[in-house]
Design an enzyme around this catalytic site. Structure first.
Site, mmCIF file in Angstrom:
data_model
loop_
_atom_site.group_PDB
_atom_site.id
_atom_site.type_symbol
_atom_site.label_atom_id
_atom_site.label_comp_id
_atom_site.label_asym_id
_atom_site.label_seq_id
_atom_site.Cartn_x
_atom_site.Cartn_y
_atom_site.Cartn_z
ATOM 1 N N TRP A 172 0.685 -1.019 0.142
ATOM 2 C CA TRP A 172 -0.065 0.094 0.061
ATOM 3 C C TRP A 172 0.825 1.248 0.072
ATOM 4 O O TRP A 172 1.725 1.537 0.789
ATOM 5 C CB TRP A 172 -0.810 -0.156 1.322
ATOM 6 N N ASP A 253 -0.174 -5.028 9.554
ATOM 7 C CA ASP A 253 -1.148 -4.072 9.083
ATOM 8 C C ASP A 253 -2.340 -4.786 8.895
ATOM 9 O O ASP A 253 -2.439 -5.701 8.001
ATOM 10 C CB ASP A 253 -0.497 -3.280 8.003
ATOM 11 N N LYS A 289 -13.034 -0.944 6.761
ATOM 12 C CA LYS A 289 -13.625 -1.769 5.852
ATOM 13 C C LYS A 289 -14.617 -2.759 6.524
ATOM 14 O O LYS A 289 -15.715 -2.859 5.967
ATOM 15 C CB LYS A 289 -12.716 -2.637 5.062
HETATM 16 N N1 PGU Z 1 -3.460 -0.349 5.417
HETATM 17 C C1 PGU Z 1 -3.789 -0.975 4.347
HETATM 18 C C2 PGU Z 1 -2.928 -1.883 3.638
HETATM 19 C C3 PGU Z 1 -4.698 -0.370 3.447
HETATM 20 O O1 PGU Z 1 -5.279 -0.810 2.264
HETATM 21 C C4 PGU Z 1 -5.473 0.879 4.166
HETATM 22 C C5 PGU Z 1 -6.493 1.536 3.186
HETATM 23 C C6 PGU Z 1 -5.021 1.323 5.164
HETATM 24 C C7 PGU Z 1 -4.061 0.744 5.734
HETATM 25 C C8 PGU Z 1 -5.711 2.576 5.748
HETATM 26 O O2 PGU Z 1 -6.900 2.471 6.272
HETATM 27 P P1 PGU Z 1 -7.588 3.392 7.090
HETATM 28 O O3 PGU Z 1 -8.793 4.132 6.166
HETATM 29 O O4 PGU Z 1 -6.496 4.545 7.443
HETATM 30 O O5 PGU Z 1 -8.052 2.675 8.263
HETATM 31 N N2 PGU Z 1 -6.352 1.323 1.861
HETATM 32 C C9 PGU Z 1 -7.496 1.745 0.945
HETATM 33 C C10 PGU Z 1 -8.133 3.031 1.114
HETATM 34 C C11 PGU Z 1 -7.545 4.415 0.586
HETATM 35 C C12 PGU Z 1 -6.342 4.810 0.961
HETATM 36 O O6 PGU Z 1 -5.409 4.578 0.277
HETATM 37 O O7 PGU Z 1 -6.420 5.331 2.222
HETATM 38 C C13 PGU Z 1 -6.904 1.629 -0.636
HETATM 39 O O8 PGU Z 1 -7.811 1.836 -1.392
HETATM 40 O O9 PGU Z 1 -5.782 1.124 -0.588
#
Ligand code: PGU
Length: 446
Positions: A172, A253, A289
């Site tokens: 990510w 994570d 989520k």
């Molecule tokens: N860790 C991972 C692996 C993630 O995919 C995401 C969210 C987070 C942490 C952070 O999520 P929080 O909303 O802070 O609880 N990834 C999504 C959402 C959009 C973003 O980039 O924040 C995504 O689309 O990759």
């Protein structure tokens, strides 16, 4: 002496006031910033920053007037009608909170809602976790998963002797920014093999073996983002052995508990296996989520320690990280999550709703795969079925992605990741047409 009579003092004050008026009239007091100097902004040198690679996709999507547009960029669940979903259990929890007149709007403690923290640790580690029973786990409420990672990073930078974190390639994208800004430099380890569209297990093991003793290792607890590729239980065991043999520190994570398999316990397997061996680790949890609480920014950071005494000292230091950063976290999301986690009926209903979301995503995988097969789209698309969680890492390159956005108004991240949760039975034929066209049209050009 005589100068200090009340009359004289009044007269002097009046003269001062008059002087001021005269000065203003003569134009000597000029409102800032037109005073003779160049009227340039002190921020003139600032460059326009690029949009975020993930959240910027939504910005571009919102600007597109096309009725056929589809947003497969951000990892956010949508219904079959393409609408955001507020879970029934969340509505119920909110109604209960609203009706409860004992609730107030006081500041929360620095570490957040205590009951929420306790229940969050239980959710990820299991209700019968030995580490929890031995008080070896300290948990603080966090601003969703991102906030948990950021607080964890700063804690490590301050208190851990080996502040370098190894992250999978790819990962990510925000990991690569959160950790260095929190004071922990990032190094890569092999994870995804584009040839097999699966895990590069040997590459990962070799890199961890070569990484320094004590290094921090970032692990996606389940539903790896962006690849949708997770180690098998056997592979997790191999990874655990290497990490423990090198006294490395795992930082999990966990943003998708329940989304990978539809089961909260199954998706907690990797974390629990590392905690069961008695070793230490950090865990960032997000309820964005699995409870659909994206905008509530609710998550938790747990640190599993060797002893209760260490955990208590760690907790005291986490407060010193949080207090100057945002003082204390917001209450609402924590109260919603705690209501659901702490109520037998709401919890049971939640697992049903969570499973329904996971199942809909899985059914989207099958439908997309079948539709591509029916179109006769060249290529092996079985990875759509094999990958798990919210995303499919399609293997499409940036030119192909841009083509699909330009010609088909399909929005996705440039790395070829699509959010399966953003698809519906209605939009799948359109996506399949786009993939088919891009694969046929641009084949050989990349
Ligand atoms: N860790 C991972 C692996 C993630 O995919 C995401 C969210 C987070 C942490 C952070 O999520 P929080 O909303 O802070 O609880 N990834 C999504 C959402 C959009 C973003 O980039 O924040 C995504 O689309 O990759």
């Amino acid at each position: 002496m005589s100068g200090s009579t009340p009359e004289r003092r009044m007269a002097t004050m009046a003269a001062h006031l008059r002087d001021g008026e005269e000065t203003a009239k003569e134009g000597l007091i000029v409102p800032w910033p037109t005073a003779g100097v160049a009227a340039a902004s002190v921020f003139e040198h600032i460059q326009q920053a690029p949009e975020d690679p993930i959240l910027g996709v939504t910005v571009a999507f919102n600007k597109d007037p096309s009725p056929m547009k589809v947003n497969l960029g951000v990892g956010a669940y949508r219904t079959e009608e393409g609408k955001p979903l507020v879970l029934n259990v969340v509505r119920q929890a909110e109604e209960r909170l609203l009706a409860d007149r004992t609730q107030n709007k006081e500041y929360q403690p620095i570490t957040g809602v205590a009951q929420f923290n306790k229940l969050s640790a239980q959710l990820i580690l299991g209700a019968n976790s030995v580490a929890i029973k031995e008080n070896r786990v300290t948990t603080v409420q966090a601003l969703s998963g991102t906030g948990a990672l950021r607080v964890g990073a700063e804690f490590l930078a301050k208190h851990y002797g080996k502040p370098v974190i190894y992250v999978p390639v790819p990962t990510w994208g925000n990991h690569n920014k959160i950790f260095p800004l929190g004071g922990v430099p990032v190094k890569p380890y092999h994870y995804y093999d584009p040839k097999t569209r699966g895990l590069d297990y040997q590459g990962m093991i070799d890199d961890l073996r070569a990484a320094p003793v004590g290094a921090v290792v970032l692990l996606h607890a389940c539903a790896h983002n962006p690849t949708g590729v997770d180690p098998t239980e056997e592979q997790w065991e191999g990874i655990r052995k290497v990490i423990r043999s090198k006294q490395q520190l795992p930082f999990f994570d966990c943003a998708y508990q329940g989304f990978a398999s539809g089961s909260l316990d199954t998706d907690a397997h990797a974390v629990r296996s590392f905690v069961a061996d008695g070793g230490e680790c950090l865990i960032a949890q997000s309820y964005a989520k699995n409870m659909g609480l994206y905008g509530e920014r609710i998550g938790a950071l747990s640190i599993v320690c060797r002893s209760a005494a260490v955990a208590s000292r760690v907790d005291s230091q986490l407060k010193l990280v949080i207090r100057p950063m945002y003082s204390s976290p917001p209450a609402h999301g924590a109260l919603i999550a705690a209501s659901i986690l702490g109520d037998r009926d709401l919890f049971a209903d939640w697992t049903v709703e969570l499973k329904a979301m996971a199942d809909r995503i899985i059914s989207m995988r099958h439908q997309l795969y079948d539709t591509l097969k029916a179109r006769g789209t060249p290529g092996d698309w079985t990875h759509i079925l094999k990958q798990i969680g919210m995303f499919t890492f399609t293997g499409l390159n940036p030119e192909q992605v841009q083509f699909m956005t330009r010609e088909y108004h399909i929005y996705m991240t440039l790395d070829g990741r699509i959010s399966m949760a953003g698809l519906s039975t209605k939009t799948i034929p359109h996506l399949a047409d786009a993939i088919n066209a891009t694969v046929l049209g641009l084949q050989g050009q990349s």
